[in-house]
Design a protein around this motif. Structure first.
Motif, PDB file in Angstrom:
ATOM      1  N   LEU A 289      -1.435   3.324   6.366  1.00  0.00           N
ATOM      2  CA  LEU A 289      -2.861   3.582   6.299  1.00  0.00           C
ATOM      3  C   LEU A 289      -3.570   2.845   7.421  1.00  0.00           C
ATOM      4  CD1 LEU A 289      -3.393   3.183   2.475  1.00  0.00           C
ATOM      5  CD2 LEU A 289      -3.270   5.318   3.775  1.00  0.00           C
TER       6      LEU A 289
ATOM      7  N   ARG B  44      10.670  13.723 -13.990  1.00  0.00           N
ATOM      8  CA  ARG B  44       9.797  13.099 -12.992  1.00  0.00           C
ATOM      9  C   ARG B  44       9.093  14.134 -12.104  1.00  0.00           C
ATOM     10  NH1 ARG B  44      10.356   9.133 -15.428  1.00  0.00           N
ATOM     11  NH2 ARG B  44       8.156   9.597 -15.521  1.00  0.00           N
TER      12      ARG B  44
ATOM     13  N   LEU C 289       7.130  13.279  -4.538  1.00  0.00           N
ATOM     14  CA  LEU C 289       6.917  11.914  -5.038  1.00  0.00           C
ATOM     15  C   LEU C 289       5.820  11.155  -4.291  1.00  0.00           C
ATOM     16  CD1 LEU C 289      10.624  10.766  -5.600  1.00  0.00           C
ATOM     17  CD2 LEU C 289       8.906  11.222  -7.358  1.00  0.00           C
ATOM     18  N   LEU C 290       5.344  11.724  -3.173  1.00  0.00           N
ATOM     19  CA  LEU C 290       4.371  11.006  -2.356  1.00  0.00           C
ATOM     20  C   LEU C 290       2.958  11.543  -2.575  1.00  0.00           C
ATOM     21  CD1 LEU C 290       6.314  10.791   1.055  1.00  0.00           C
ATOM     22  CD2 LEU C 290       6.168   9.058  -0.750  1.00  0.00           C
ATOM     23  N   ALA C 291       2.033  10.618  -2.776  1.00  0.00           N
ATOM     24  CA  ALA C 291       0.630  10.999  -2.926  1.00  0.00           C
ATOM     25  C   ALA C 291      -0.180  10.229  -1.895  1.00  0.00           C
ATOM     26  CB  ALA C 291       0.145  10.657  -4.332  1.00  0.00           C
ATOM     27  N   CYS C 292      -1.377  10.744  -1.575  1.00  0.00           N
ATOM     28  CA  CYS C 292      -2.253   9.997  -0.676  1.00  0.00           C
ATOM     29  C   CYS C 292      -2.681   8.725  -1.393  1.00  0.00           C
ATOM     30  CB  CYS C 292      -3.482  10.830  -0.299  1.00  0.00           C
ATOM     31  SG  CYS C 292      -4.588   9.929   0.807  1.00  0.00           S
ATOM     32  N   HIS C 293      -2.635   7.600  -0.664  1.00  0.00           N
ATOM     33  CA  HIS C 293      -2.946   6.329  -1.305  1.00  0.00           C
ATOM     34  C   HIS C 293      -4.044   5.586  -0.548  1.00  0.00           C
ATOM     35  CE1 HIS C 293       0.125   5.937   1.722  1.00  0.00           C
ATOM     36  NE2 HIS C 293       0.019   4.626   1.747  1.00  0.00           N
TER      37      HIS C 293
ATOM     38  N   LYS D  52       0.889  -1.177   0.000  1.00  0.00           N
ATOM     39  CA  LYS D  52       0.000   0.000   0.000  1.00  0.00           C
ATOM     40  C   LYS D  52       0.918   1.216   0.000  1.00  0.00           C
ATOM     41  CE  LYS D  52      -3.558  -2.665   0.749  1.00  0.00           C
ATOM     42  NZ  LYS D  52      -4.438  -2.963  -0.398  1.00  0.00           N
ATOM     43  N   ASN D  53       1.640   1.412  -1.094  1.00  0.00           N
ATOM     44  CA  ASN D  53       2.684   2.435  -1.071  1.00  0.00           C
ATOM     45  C   ASN D  53       2.217   3.752  -1.668  1.00  0.00           C
ATOM     46  OD1 ASN D  53       3.807   2.906  -3.938  1.00  0.00           O
ATOM     47  ND2 ASN D  53       3.563   0.677  -3.808  1.00  0.00           N
ATOM     48  N   PRO D  54       2.795   4.850  -1.203  1.00  0.00           N
ATOM     49  CA  PRO D  54       2.371   6.182  -1.644  1.00  0.00           C
ATOM     50  C   PRO D  54       3.169   6.763  -2.817  1.00  0.00           C
ATOM     51  CG  PRO D  54       3.774   6.403   0.268  1.00  0.00           C
ATOM     52  CD  PRO D  54       3.738   4.936  -0.077  1.00  0.00           C
ATOM     53  N   TRP D  55       4.067   5.977  -3.445  1.00  0.00           N
ATOM     54  CA  TRP D  55       4.844   6.553  -4.550  1.00  0.00           C
ATOM     55  C   TRP D  55       3.888   7.004  -5.662  1.00  0.00           C
ATOM     56  CZ3 TRP D  55       9.410   7.838  -3.082  1.00  0.00           C
ATOM     57  CH2 TRP D  55      10.174   7.005  -2.245  1.00  0.00           C
ATOM     58  N   ARG D  56       4.083   8.228  -6.098  1.00  0.00           N
ATOM     59  CA  ARG D  56       3.181   8.834  -7.083  1.00  0.00           C
ATOM     60  C   ARG D  56       3.381   8.259  -8.487  1.00  0.00           C
ATOM     61  NH1 ARG D  56       4.578  12.879 -10.358  1.00  0.00           N
ATOM     62  NH2 ARG D  56       6.407  13.572  -9.195  1.00  0.00           N
ATOM     63  N   CYS D  57       4.581   7.817  -8.810  1.00  0.00           N
ATOM     64  CA  CYS D  57       4.843   7.377 -10.181  1.00  0.00           C
ATOM     65  C   CYS D  57       5.848   6.234 -10.195  1.00  0.00           C
ATOM     66  CB  CYS D  57       5.382   8.541 -11.014  1.00  0.00           C
ATOM     67  SG  CYS D  57       6.888   9.271 -10.343  1.00  0.00           S
ATOM     68  N   GLY D  58       6.008   5.628 -11.358  1.00  0.00           N
ATOM     69  CA  GLY D  58       6.999   4.583 -11.556  1.00  0.00           C
ATOM     70  C   GLY D  58       8.166   5.129 -12.363  1.00  0.00           C
TER      71      GLY D  58
ATOM     72  N   MET E 155       3.536   6.965   6.605  1.00  0.00           N
ATOM     73  CA  MET E 155       2.584   6.877   5.501  1.00  0.00           C
ATOM     74  C   MET E 155       1.688   5.638   5.619  1.00  0.00           C
ATOM     75  SD  MET E 155       3.667   9.599   3.919  1.00  0.00           S
ATOM     76  CE  MET E 155       2.715   9.574   2.405  1.00  0.00           C
TER      77      MET E 155
END
Lengths: 469, 123
Positions: free
Chosen positions: B117, B49, B9-13, A290-296, B115
């Motif tokens: 959840l 990126r 690089l971090l978004a809410c997931h 369940k990772n928060p990385w926005r992109c690959g 981070m």
């Protein structure tokens, strides 16, 4: 370009890691390494001496500076089974050493592997080379050139070892190597530098220094690269990759491993000790699934030692009993101000491995590498096991076993060979089942590794489970 | 730690939180500037990126206005130096990152963002 031959002397440890390390470091520095017979598959790693072709001496220096398993590299003048062969070849190699005849200071060393040569005969060996006619002065402290003569003996351990005289069998060598020292391996001392016992912060799952360094070399770590450890734990490999210049990200589902007890996170304290703290970009607490990385398409390498359940079990967010949900009363009873700790459930190893490869395909840049340890049951392991975790666009480039007896762990290096973009994996069973790989129906030996480990790797076949009468 | 490169690089997931879940809002932050190693190749390689507007705004919020509003087409040394400073030298050591969409608060303690959840936020 002319290729010259070099004698490589290796440390006799982690033999299966030797060739992969050499190939990785060669790839990193664009060095063309020629194998005798032209192919790495026939390379014999049971002996510390190996001969490789290099385009220039500078390449030998680079390899000796970076390869953890290289003890020294020498320009080859002669190799043979008898001294007659050696001298004949050495005379034919005169063009390689005649430039040192006039006024180069030198020293001569005679050494043996699996044996100790009496001093008297060491002297005889040296004298036998006197036809070379070197006129420079002999300098035992700071010679310009050091000539080495290595005699390799059969492993004499076993039967009468304790009764044997230390010089017994002298001269009964299987091979002799003669050449000029080009470079001493300077990377081996890093094994001491990164010694876990001398580290300001470590845990019971910290990876030993030598293996952490070998793993870092498999990632092709170098300045400007971005490398990620999704099960960073106490950060052993973060430190070694950062030492080689890479920027490092680490994450772990258990923040306590990252932090330790102090205010400054433990991984950062150890990083300061090694002078690499500014290269540890960030450490985060989250679950890879369940990772928060926005992109690959982000990392040059993913390097990790996934927990496999022996010292620490792999966990992911969720509950063992999926149908149970906390009641209002349960939630209300949570103490005010207590930090929330979400429930976790076990993460079966073969599922984790498959997910990791899928995630790497998404998160790595094209050409990037996934380097990780996979524990396996020695007796049950088959080549096919690795195929079960591969997906389109990913290929195995190295697979080295560290053998512990009934089980072992394999350091797997996988390369993303495609430049195609793939969606992030869903980390669920359906995604793994839809993998259309050739080995989809094969059950790998690392499946349910934890259970196998704790049952002592006994196969539950009818023969073994029957009581002995 | 929590450098702005990481924030970028971090978004809410959280479960179902798929739109307007980036960039996370910085809240009650304690900021420190620490020098980092400059590597032009790394910065050039990382440029594609970056979510540019998010980076410019985050930097502005923390008091750095050295970056242009639009990502420049010509990358010169001056620009790389500023980019280096913003991405790698500004650290958020305490505070939180909050999702603009679902409001999930990701706390930052001793430089480490949590981070993880909660149970009801995972699929």
């Amino acid at each position: 370009m002319t290729i010259s031959s070099y004698i490589f002397v290796f440390a006799q440890v982690h033999e299966e890691f030797r060739i992969p390390e050499l190939l990785s470091v060669s790839e990193l520095y664009n060095i063309s390494l020629t194998f005798p017979g032209g192919d790495s598959t026939y390379a014999d790693v049971s002996t510390p001496f190996m001969i490789f072709g290099l385009e220039c001496e500078e390449h030998a220096h680079i390899l000796a500076r970076r390869c953890i398993l290289v003890k020294s590299i020498h320009e080859l003048y002669a190799t043979g089974k008898t001294y007659d062969e050696i001298h004949e070849q050495n005379k034919a190699s005169k063009h390689l050493w005649e430039k040192y005849i006039q006024d180069t200071s030198f020293k001569f060393k005679v050494e043996a592997y699996n044996h100790s040569i009496p001093q008297r005969r060491q002297k005889e060996v040296v004298v036998a080379f006197s036809y070379m006619g070197w006129l420079g002065k002999i300098d035992m402290k700071n010679p310009e050139v050091t000539l080495y003569c290595f005699e390799e003996y059969r492993d004499k351990r076993g039967s009468s070892a304790s009764l044997r005289h230390r010089h017994e069998g002298d001269g009964d060598f299987i091979q002799v190597y003669f050449g000029r020292l080009v470079a001493e391996g300077t990377a081996r001392h890093l094994v001491k530098t990164f010694d876990v016992k001398k580290r300001s912060y470590y845990g019971n799952t910290s990876m030993e220094a030598e293996i952490s360094l070998l793993m870092a070399n498999q990632t092709l770590a170098s300045p400007g690269k971005l490398i990620y450890d999704p099960f960073v734990g106490t950060g052993s490999m973060a430190h070694t990759t950062a030492h080689f210049g890479a920027f490092v990200y680490g994450s772990d589902i258990d923040g306590r491993q990252i932090r330790g007890k102090d205010n400054t996170p433990g991984i950062m304290r150890a990083a300061s000790q090694y002078g690499v703290s500014e290269r540890i970009i960030d450490l985060c607490t989250f679950d890879l699934t369940k990772n928060p990385w926005r992109c690959g398409n982000l990392f040059d390498a993913i390097l990790t030692d996934p927990p496999y359940g022996v010292r620490a079990g792999a966990k992911r967010l969720g509950r063992k009993n999926e149908s149970w949900r906390p009641t209002e009363k349960f939630l209300a009873n949570r103490l005010e101000g207590e930090p929330y700790v979400p429930p976790t459930k076990p993460y079966e190893l073969s599922a984790l491995a498959t997910d990791l490869v899928l995630y790497a395909r998404y998160a790595l840049k094209p050409g990037g590498r996934l380097v990780f340890f996979l524990p396996t049951v020695t007796e049950e392991y088959e080549e096919l096991d690795l195929q079960t975790m591969l997906c389109e666009g990913m290929e195995v480039v190295a697979n080295s076993l560290q053998n512990f007896g009934s089980w072992g762990r394999r350091l797997i290096t996988i390369r993303k060979k495609t430049s195609q973009s793939f969606p992030p994996p869903t980390f669920d069973a359906s995604a793994r089942e839809s993998l259309e790989n050739a080995a989809a129906s094969h059950t790998p030996a690392h499946k349910d590794f934890r259970e196998k480990y704790f049952s002592g790797f006994k196969r539950d076949t009818p023969e073994t489970s029957q009581p002995v009468s | 730690m929590v450098r702005l490169i990481t924030h970028n690089l971090l978004a809410c997931h959280a479960k179902g939180c798929t739109t307007n879940n980036f960039p996370l809002k910085l809240q009650d932050v304690v900021v420190e500037v620490r020098e980092a190693e400059f590597n032009a190749d790394f910065l050039r390689g990382f440029l594609p990126r970056i979510e540019w507007t998010a980076l410019v705004n985050a930097a502005k919020e923390l008091g750095d206005t050295s970056l242009p509003l639009e990502m420049p087409e010509m990358v010169d040394d001056e620009f790389l130096k500023n980019l280096h400073h913003v991405l790698l030298e500004i650290h958020v050591d305490e505070g939180a990152m909050v999702c603009p969409n679902c409001g999930h608060k990701y706390p930052i303690m001793n430089g480490i963002p949590n981070m993880l959840l909660a149970e009801h936020e995972i699929g």
